[in-house]
Enzyme design. Structure first.
Site, short mmCIF file in Angstrom:
data_model
loop_
_atom_site.label_atom_id
_atom_site.label_comp_id
_atom_site.label_asym_id
_atom_site.label_seq_id
_atom_site.Cartn_x
_atom_site.Cartn_y
_atom_site.Cartn_z
N LYS A 1 26.14 41.70 31.41
CA LYS A 1 26.41 41.88 32.84
C LYS A 1 26.36 43.38 33.20
O LYS A 1 25.70 43.78 34.15
CB LYS A 1 27.80 41.31 33.13
N LYS B 1 36.88 41.85 26.16
CA LYS B 1 37.64 40.81 26.87
C LYS B 1 38.98 40.61 26.21
O LYS B 1 39.14 40.84 25.00
CB LYS B 1 36.88 39.48 26.81
N SER C 1 35.04 47.87 39.73
CA SER C 1 35.94 48.44 38.70
C SER C 1 35.38 49.76 38.18
O SER C 1 36.13 50.70 37.88
CB SER C 1 36.10 47.47 37.53
N HIS D 1 29.70 48.34 21.27
CA HIS D 1 30.08 49.75 21.46
C HIS D 1 28.86 50.62 21.74
O HIS D 1 28.92 51.83 21.54
CB HIS D 1 30.82 50.28 20.23
N HIS D 2 27.77 50.02 22.19
CA HIS D 2 26.59 50.86 22.46
C HIS D 2 26.86 51.77 23.66
O HIS D 2 26.15 52.75 23.88
CB HIS D 2 25.33 50.01 22.68
P1 NAD Z 1 42.15 32.87 39.43
O1 NAD Z 1 43.20 32.63 38.42
O2 NAD Z 1 42.43 33.81 40.55
O3 NAD Z 1 41.69 31.49 40.10
C1 NAD Z 1 41.29 30.36 39.38
C2 NAD Z 1 41.54 29.15 40.25
O4 NAD Z 1 40.97 27.99 39.61
C3 NAD Z 1 43.04 28.87 40.44
O5 NAD Z 1 43.30 28.67 41.82
C4 NAD Z 1 43.26 27.61 39.63
O6 NAD Z 1 44.31 26.79 40.12
C5 NAD Z 1 41.90 26.92 39.74
N1 NAD Z 1 41.65 25.91 38.73
C6 NAD Z 1 42.09 25.83 37.46
N2 NAD Z 1 41.63 24.73 36.84
C7 NAD Z 1 40.87 24.09 37.74
C8 NAD Z 1 40.14 22.86 37.73
N3 NAD Z 1 40.10 22.08 36.63
N4 NAD Z 1 39.47 22.49 38.84
C9 NAD Z 1 39.51 23.26 39.95
N5 NAD Z 1 40.21 24.42 40.03
C10 NAD Z 1 40.88 24.83 38.95
O7 NAD Z 1 40.87 33.32 38.60
P2 NAD Z 1 39.62 34.16 39.12
O8 NAD Z 1 39.91 35.59 38.88
O9 NAD Z 1 39.22 33.69 40.47
O10 NAD Z 1 38.54 33.74 38.03
C11 NAD Z 1 37.79 32.54 38.13
C12 NAD Z 1 36.53 32.65 37.30
O11 NAD Z 1 35.78 33.80 37.73
C13 NAD Z 1 36.76 32.84 35.80
O12 NAD Z 1 35.71 32.21 35.10
C14 NAD Z 1 36.65 34.34 35.63
O13 NAD Z 1 36.29 34.71 34.32
C15 NAD Z 1 35.55 34.65 36.62
N6 NAD Z 1 35.50 36.04 37.05
C16 NAD Z 1 36.56 36.64 37.66
C17 NAD Z 1 36.47 37.96 38.07
C18 NAD Z 1 37.58 38.67 38.81
O14 NAD Z 1 37.34 39.80 39.28
N7 NAD Z 1 38.75 38.10 38.99
C19 NAD Z 1 35.30 38.69 37.83
C20 NAD Z 1 34.21 38.04 37.21
C21 NAD Z 1 34.34 36.72 36.84
#
Ligand code: NAD
Length: 439
Positions: free
Chosen positions: A90, A102, A358, A60-61
């Site tokens: 980040k 989160k 965002s 909460h900083h």
């Molecule tokens: P998403 O749900 O849109 O996509 C995830 C994809 O990974 C899906 O297509 C899923 O089928 C696939 N998947 C699941 N298990 C798998 C496996 N074992 N092997 C290969 N593919 C697999 O999610 P996202 O929003 O793209 O998020 C993905 C990562 O990025 C997460 O770690 C998330 O925390 C990170 N992230 C997302 C955002 C965002 O804006 N959405 C921002 C920062 C970080």
């Protein structure tokens, strides 16, 4: 080893040589609070199911706290703590004035109908709202693994109803649909950020020569794991810049084509509900990891955490690993790969595009005016997306320069990750010191 332990190891190794009092460091590292929630929903068949979920508040900083909400069948408390922690660093690194938070709901969305998903999302929103843990000045969620702008728009409308149509309700959640106050460019932002970070790294001739690569993205061979929001958009922008997407790994298989795959064609194939292994014009494998271990210049893990660990780190043949996902590499694997001359662009920098945009969406919602409307006499529909993409580019380039400068201070002996953590920790420590939290 779980993700939280991995985070702690990265933190401890980065803070070691910084002059920060132990107590302050303990405060910066620890997660302030976590709610473990259980709530019932009625399924379409009339049965009642208890849903398990978490809400983590790392620091909460700064206010509000920011961080995505994920739907995942494997999410747990430690994972939420780790993800909330990472968000704090980040945001500090890329100068976005938020603390880290989160949310995690333990479901596999594929097993629920649209109505059931809506009930789960709205009930979770209610649970956070009733604990004063959601709002424009407390915690502002966004999309993450398993969630999209659809869920964010449900959160917004639920929050608005519960808060008596608070005029700033739209700023209680980002990554919303455009009609709900979302911004153009947010959906693509994380993947675009992955591209920007890689473009910056690959433009450094000297660094690239160290790993035997020519500068520039043109013809670089890329493998992407996870073809969701982050993986698809990263592949799209890298491909547009001349890189070749030779491999894609999904949860149910992987595909390979040395001449390159078209990201849009693969995406529309998956959108129609097909398995990745049914995609034509390529080799396909039932093993999701088969292509993960192919020789390539850049590997982009963009699915879940800890996919590169002690059991498989020896098998990787990539020269650069670009962390689209949060926490895809364990501490041991990171040490091993770094010793073996693999360049790793860390999550807290590389996937920050989402939270950066965002931030712009939150500002737009608080200002109650579309970006560019006033500055441009309101006559350009394109203006918002251009402004946002330029500001994202600027923010990520500036953060990359800060990371490079930190590495140079240390004679390039430290990794990009260590440099990024150090910058984040120092900025948070300064905020605490200047606030007088510890009189
Ligand atoms: P998403 O749900 O849109 O996509 C995830 C994809 O990974 C899906 O297509 C899923 O089928 C696939 N998947 C699941 N298990 C798998 C496996 N074992 N092997 C290969 N593919 C697999 O999610 P996202 O929003 O793209 O998020 C993905 C990562 O990025 C997460 O770690 C998330 O925390 C990170 N992230 C997302 C955002 C965002 O804006 N959405 C921002 C920062 C970080």
């Amino acid at each position: 080893m779980n993700f939280l332990e991995t985070f702690n190891q990265f933190y401890n190794s980065a803070v070691k040589h910084l002059e920060i009092p132990d107590g302050l460091s303990a405060q910066i590292q620890s997660c302030d609070s976590v709610y473990h929630l259980r709530f019932p929903i009625t399924l379409d068949n009339g049965q009642i199911e208890v849903i398990e979920a978490w809400h983590g508040e790392h620091s909460h900083h700064m206010s509000p706290l920011k961080g995505g909400i994920r739907f995942s069948s494997v999410v747990n408390e430690d994972e939420v703590r780790a993800l909330a922690s990472l968000m704090t660093f980040k945001c500090a690194l890329v100068n976005v004035p938020f603390g880290g938070g989160k949310g995690g709901i333990k479901i596999d969305s594929k097993n629920y109908s649209l109505d059931e998903l809506e009930k789960i999302t709205r009930r979770y929103t209610y649970e956070l709202h009733s604990r004063n843990s959601l709002g424009p000045n407390t915690y502002v969620p966004a999309t993450d693994y398993g969630t999209t702008s659809r869920e964010m728009s449900w959160i917004y409308s639920t929050f608005k109803t519960l808060s008596n149509s608070n005029i700033d309700s739209a700023a209680a959640v980002t990554s919303k649909n455009i009609t709900q106050g979302g911004v153009k460019g947010r959906k693509e932002a994380t993947g675009r950020g992955v591209f920007i970070g890689l473009r910056e790294l690959l433009s450094d001739k000297k660094e690239m020569a160290k790993i035997g690569l020519k500068a520039g993205l043109k013809n670089k061979k890329v493998v992407v794991q996870g073809f969701g929001n982050v993986g698809y958009h990263a592949a799209l922008f890298l491909n547009k810049a001349g890189a070749k997407i030779i491999g894609i790994c999904e949860y149910d298989g992987s595909i390979y084509n040395s001449k390159g795959l078209d990201p849009d064609k693969v995406k529309s194939h998956l959108k129609s509900g097909n398995s990745i292994v049914e995609f034509k014009d390529c080799e396909s494998f039932d093993d999701p990891y088969h292509v993960f271990y192919e020789e390539c210049d850049i590997l982009v893990p963009a699915a879940l955490e800890e996919v590169i660990n002690e059991s498989n780190m020896y098998k990787l043949k990539a020269k650069i690993i670009a962390e689209g996902a949060n926490g895809p590499i364990t501490f041991e694997a990171d040490q091993y790969l770094s010793k073996n001359n693999v360049v790793i662009l860390p999550d807290l920098y590389l996937n920050s595009g989402g939270v950066i945009v965002s931030y712009f969406e939150w500002l737009k919602n608080l200002n109650h005016v579309r970006w560019g409307r006033i500055e441009n006499n309101g006559n350009s529909e394109m203006k918002e997306v251009d402004l946002i993409n330029n500001a994202l580019n600027e923010t990520m380039c500036q953060a990359f320069d800060e990371i490079k400068a930190k590495r140079n201070d240390a004679n390039s002996q430290i990794s990009y990750r260590e440099a990024a953590y150090k910058i984040g920790i120092e900025k948070i420590a300064n905020t605490y010191i200047e606030m007088g939290i510890f009189p």
